[in-house]
Design a protein around this motif. Sequence first.
Motif, PDB file in Angstrom:
ATOM      1  N   ILE A 249      -2.745   0.719   8.325  1.00  0.00           N
ATOM      2  CA  ILE A 249      -2.950   0.154   6.992  1.00  0.00           C
ATOM      3  C   ILE A 249      -2.403   1.101   5.920  1.00  0.00           C
ATOM      4  O   ILE A 249      -1.935   0.658   4.864  1.00  0.00           O
ATOM      5  CB  ILE A 249      -4.445  -0.123   6.754  1.00  0.00           C
ATOM      6  N   ILE A 252       1.164   0.197   5.569  1.00  0.00           N
ATOM      7  CA  ILE A 252       1.283  -1.074   4.847  1.00  0.00           C
ATOM      8  C   ILE A 252       1.054  -0.865   3.351  1.00  0.00           C
ATOM      9  O   ILE A 252       1.747  -1.446   2.508  1.00  0.00           O
ATOM     10  CB  ILE A 252       0.283  -2.102   5.424  1.00  0.00           C
ATOM     11  N   CYS A 302      -9.780  -0.251   6.578  1.00  0.00           N
ATOM     12  CA  CYS A 302      -8.669  -1.020   6.007  1.00  0.00           C
ATOM     13  C   CYS A 302      -8.532  -0.767   4.507  1.00  0.00           C
ATOM     14  O   CYS A 302      -7.425  -0.533   4.006  1.00  0.00           O
ATOM     15  CB  CYS A 302      -8.886  -2.515   6.274  1.00  0.00           C
ATOM     16  N   TYR A 306      -5.486   1.450   2.871  1.00  0.00           N
ATOM     17  CA  TYR A 306      -4.520   0.770   2.013  1.00  0.00           C
ATOM     18  C   TYR A 306      -4.351   1.511   0.688  1.00  0.00           C
ATOM     19  O   TYR A 306      -3.228   1.782   0.262  1.00  0.00           O
ATOM     20  CB  TYR A 306      -4.973  -0.668   1.757  1.00  0.00           C
TER      21      TYR A 306
END
Length: 437
Positions: A249, A252, A302, A306
């Motif tokens: 994550i 990402i 997560c 992020y």
Amino acid sequence: MTRHSLCVSMPRQPCLSFMEDTAPLGSVVSNHFSCQVGIMLGGLLASTGLVLGSFATSLKHLYLTLGVLTGLGFALCYSPAIAMVGKYFSRRKALAYGISMSGSGIGIFILAPVVQLLIEQFSWRGALLILGGFVLNLCVCGALMRPITLKDDQTTSEQNHVCRTETQGFQRASPSSTWTKEWVQTCLCGSLQQEYSFLLMSDFVVLAISVLFMAYGCSPLFVYLVPYALSIGVSHQQAAFLMSILGVIDIIGNITFGWLTDRRCLKNYQYICYLFAIGMDGLCYLCLPMLQSLPLLVPFACTFGYFDGAYVTLIPVVTAEIVGTTSLSSALGVVYFLHAVPYLVSPPIAGWLVDTTGSYTAAFLLCGFSMIFSSVLLGFARLVKKTRKTQLQFLAKESDPKLKLWTNGSVAYSVARELDQKDGESVAIAMLGSNPA
């Protein structure tokens, strides 16, 4: 000392702490020579350290080869590579930084099983030898980075060239003269002073202090997330799975948050997005002691992963906004150096708090408040700056009520005075017309 106090930070990328500690060295080399030279020299040193490490016969040898030599090589590569991105991209700079900085996370995610396979097949010595040849490709990457010269860079290089030419001329004229030595010292000091003049900027000082608090809060999670998960009854395999989620994550977040902040609606609010990402990580820390099961820790990993990748992407963007593109390489070297110092300090402090209190709550809360303070500090400084700017504009208007400035780039003109001038010209023409020839 207990096991928590002795716990050391596991870096998210190879030799991270030493690499960021010596990041200013990479900036100096790239500024005085070129980014190509810095990256190629760094790749050569890193490869040499890995190859020599394969012949090590003691732990001290590994410290010198893998720790110092390889870490120094990566440091020479890191800052110039990021600064080069800032020179080439202006429209979608955040996305460009996100893609480039996600490479380290992707490399770790892919290379971790590959390195384990190499160790099983060729032993750790053979794995280091192969990795040394692989890292040598950094020299190729550095050679492919075509240099680009901006207007500000050209002005700075011309000034440095004039200074070097005059210094060489004085040395040839009187190599042992005291006046010549003083001139050389003055010239060198002036060059360094110009290169690091941003250190005297109040905005950069606030950013530096903010980075210290932000880095202090960020690093302990990567050390203590797995022990915390084990302490609440999560299995070893599931705890390792949490770290995998965090890493993926994070990658990402690097790319998608850079893409989002490059959108037209957020382009002018990248600074605020940076503050928001740091603040969200701080809030995640404050909630962590209340998460006592795996289904609750997965959303946490997560969210934290992020926004961790998000603010890392925007660090060069925010730094460039403060110091400009010309001094970006030197400024990033200082910023990453400051980022590395808490990485070495905060995990032992967190471990001491865990040993003293018997739980992870105090350590996580301290990290959370540290990151929130970092965000609030930058936001408050930005607010004060805007308030002062508004007050100055108001005072300027109050001093001359007829003067209304309309700004177009760097050109400002007075509409009121232009109208007055036209009225005067029309009156003069009318008077001339009324007088007979």
